[in-house]
Design an enzyme around this catalytic site. Structure first.
Site, PDB file in Angstrom:
ATOM      1  N   SER A   1       0.807  -1.086   0.099  1.00 15.05           N
ATOM      2  CA  SER A   1       0.068   0.062  -0.043  1.00 15.05           C
ATOM      3  C   SER A   1       0.812   1.055   0.006  1.00 15.05           C
ATOM      4  O   SER A   1       2.116   1.214   0.469  1.00 15.05           O
ATOM      5  CB  SER A   1      -0.957   0.021   1.173  1.00 15.05           C
ATOM      6  OG  SER A   1      -1.555   1.388   1.434  1.00 15.05           O
TER       7      SER A   1
ATOM      8  N   TYR B   1      -2.200  -0.641  10.449  1.00 12.83           N
ATOM      9  CA  TYR B   1      -2.343  -1.095   8.941  1.00 12.83           C
ATOM     10  C   TYR B   1      -1.090  -0.495   8.095  1.00 12.83           C
ATOM     11  O   TYR B   1      -0.532  -1.604   7.350  1.00 12.83           O
ATOM     12  CB  TYR B   1      -3.471  -0.109   8.539  1.00 12.83           C
ATOM     13  CG  TYR B   1      -3.603  -0.600   6.978  1.00 12.83           C
ATOM     14  CD1 TYR B   1      -4.502  -1.574   6.533  1.00 12.83           C
ATOM     15  CD2 TYR B   1      -3.506   0.450   6.002  1.00 12.83           C
ATOM     16  CE1 TYR B   1      -4.532  -1.751   5.042  1.00 12.83           C
ATOM     17  CE2 TYR B   1      -3.528   0.298   4.457  1.00 12.83           C
ATOM     18  CZ  TYR B   1      -4.005  -0.949   4.016  1.00 12.83           C
ATOM     19  OH  TYR B   1      -4.439  -1.041   2.701  1.00 12.83           O
TER      20      TYR B   1
END
Length: 572
Positions: A443, A456
């Site tokens: 990501s 995350y």
């Protein structure tokens, strides 16, 4: 296993023939190249002799076989006749399966494309040696239509084939072999060919026959390439491309289906000689599988052909879009997802767009389940060519807000899920020895710090570093690794993301708000899928996808302090 020697005469020359294995089994005839002898096949012959009748011979002018009187004795038609003479002697009642390498392949094409060759040759496995006639037409087409791509191919192959020009120089080529190459050959094998000498390991023998073998090139290259003949064949052919071949480029086989309607293509991660001297078991397995399929009448268009792609979390979002992108290219796609119904829907859609899809239930956070999944895929479909570790979950919360349970859940799926996939399928790919590609979904958060994405961002940063480490480890096995770093993409992950420190009602409201924001951004998962497909094709290491992902990566390199200050800002 005992090796039996006999002599077969062809065109007035004695050919030294070596046999092992039970003659009642299917006969596999191995044809060596230049400057080798039959010894170069030792590893593969020993492996195949367990369940085949294996025959090798020293080609004319090499090893213990006779030497032609002049250059004309090395012509292709005589070399092809030698193959038929050996086949008739060792297997008079059954067609033989021919396996050839380098110049062994070049001369075997002469026999394989002879009229009615299918009566004597059951199948042909070729490595690193095109038909000179097919090559002649290949060159003509590129000179006739000199597109940039065609010109590049001609230039690249011309550089790879420098030695062919050298072999045509009078006096110089034989003198070079005698004075330098014979002594340098072990170093060439070690440094260029990645062949590690070991006791008892066969090495090409460089004697006077290596100098004589230059006549193979002089007798055949220019005459055949100038006036190529139409040479189709009905023999089933398995073309084994060596991914790191320094002499024969893979694009030389473009358009081969024109001449070989029953063509099977395979790839082995090997150099020109390491395929025989280091990857013997891999090549033997390819030959064993192909001969078995030919004998069963299943060699042409097998039901499970095409690139095999495994995608975790393929039931929706980026995973589904990626499955469809590969399926549109004719790939077989295996979809694993916690939601089996969604995975089955993706598999069905794959079939509709031209591929084949298979769905399985999968919890990527469970290492044992991933291992079992990998073994099931290998047993039912084969070892995958591409693995896409896509499964992931979203979570938002500061470090102090995020509970231990929430940390565990995020790391179990986003990090351990990738670790489990890389380990289970990376092991299979490495053992197969044919290369492959692993794609890990990271990501932009992997390099874009945020105080509200502690768990995350940490999980995705770990995936990015894992990919870098794995890329270095698996490179010698020909397995590429790419890390994909999307930014804000419109998928349903926002509707399943969790938020620390919120009640159930607040969670739902927050999910709705974030989902609307991602929808307004409007970046579709299909664009991420296209980048994944491209990364597999090009081998690109790190792929930022969206504008914000690219901008953050650039800014992180130019001014990492600015990114750190921006991380302190409050976000919605």
């Amino acid at each position: 296993m005992t090796i039996r020697r006999r002599t077969v005469h062809s065109g007035g020359l004695p050919l030294a023939v070596f046999e092992e294995g039970d003659p009642a089994n299917q006969t596999v005839l191995l044809v060596h190249g230049y400057p080798d002898t039959h010894v170069v096949w030792d590893d593969i012959a020993a492996d195949l002799a367990v369940d085949h009748h294996v025959v090798r011979y020293d080609v004319r002018g090499a090893g213990e076989s006779g030497v032609p009187a002049d250059r004309s004795g090395y012509r292709l038609e005589l070399l092809g006749a030698d193959l038929f003479a050996v086949a008739d002697a060792v297997s008079p009642d059954r067609p033989v399966h021919v396996v050839a390498h380098d110049w062994g392949s070049v001369q075997s094409w002469e026999a394989v494309t002879a009229p009615a060759a299918e009566r004597r040759i059951a199948s042909y496995t070729t490595m690193s040696g095109p038909s000179l006639d097919h090559l002649g037409f290949w060159m003509r087409e590129r000179f006739r239509r000199p597109t940039p791509r065609h010109l590049r191919q001609l230039l690249v192959q011309g550089v790879h084939s420098w030695y062919i020009t050298a072999f045509h120089l009078p006096f110089l080529a034989p003198a070079t072999w005698r004075l330098w190459l014979a002594r340098a050959w072990p170093r060439v094998l070690r440094d260029l060919e990645a062949v590690t000498p070991r006791p008892g390991h066969p090495q090409p023998t460089l004697r006077q026959d290596a100098v004589r073998g230059i006549e193979l090139y002089r007798a055949n290259m220019r005459p055949t390439l100038r006036r190529p003949r139409e040479r189709p064949t009905e023999v089933p052919v398995q073309l084994v491309t060596l991914a790191r071949d320094h002499y024969v480029s893979e694009f030389l086989s473009e358009g081969l289906e024109r001449w070989v309607p029953r063509l099977t293509r395979r790839t082995v991660n090997a150099t020109h000689w390491s395929a025989l001297l280091e990857k013997g078991p891999v090549v033997a397995d390819l030959v064993r599988d192909f001969t078995a399929r030919v004998e069963a009448g299943q060699d042409h268009a097998p039901p499970e052909s095409g690139q095999l792609v495994v995608i975790t979390g393929g039931g929706s979002g980026i995973g589904r879009a990626t499955a469809l992108a590969f399926a549109e290219q004719g790939s077989r796609v295996v979809v694993g997802d916690l939601d089996l119904a969604s995975a089955e829907r993706t598999a069905h859609l794959c079939a509709l767009v031209g591929g084949r899809g298979h769905a399985y239930p999968l919890d990527v956070s469970d290492g044992a389940a991933m291992d079992a999944f990998a073994q099931q895929v290998a047993a039912e479909h084969g070892v995958p060519d591409v693995l896409v570790n896509n499964a992931g979950i979203g979570h938002s919360g500061t470090f102090l807000q995020t509970t231990e349970k929430e940390w565990q859940r995020v790391l179990d799926v986003n990090l351990w899920g990738v670790i489990h996939g890389c380990r289970a399928f990376g092991t299979l790919m490495t053992e197969r020895g044919e290369g492959g590609h692993i794609v890990n979904l990271a990501s932009a958060a992997a390099y874009l710090p945020s105080k509200v994405l502690a768990a995350y961002a940490t999980s995705k940063a770990a995936v990015l570093m894992l990919s870098d480490c794995l890329r270095a480890e698996l490179a010698p096995a020909g397995i590429g690794v790419s890390a994909i770093c999307p930014g804000i993409v419109n998928t349903n992950i926002t509707r399943t993301s969790t938020f620390s420190g919120l009640t159930a009602d607040q969670q739902a409201a927050k999910q709705e708000k974030v989902s609307k924001m991602y929808a307004r951004r409007g970046f579709p998962p299909e664009k991420v899928a296209a980048e994944i497909v491209r990364a597999v094709r090009t081998g690109k290491a790190v792929v930022p996808v969206t504008f914000e992902a690219k901008a953050a990566r650039l800014l992180g390199r130019l001014s990492p302090g600015l990114l750190r200050r921006a991380a302190r800002l409050d976000v919605g």
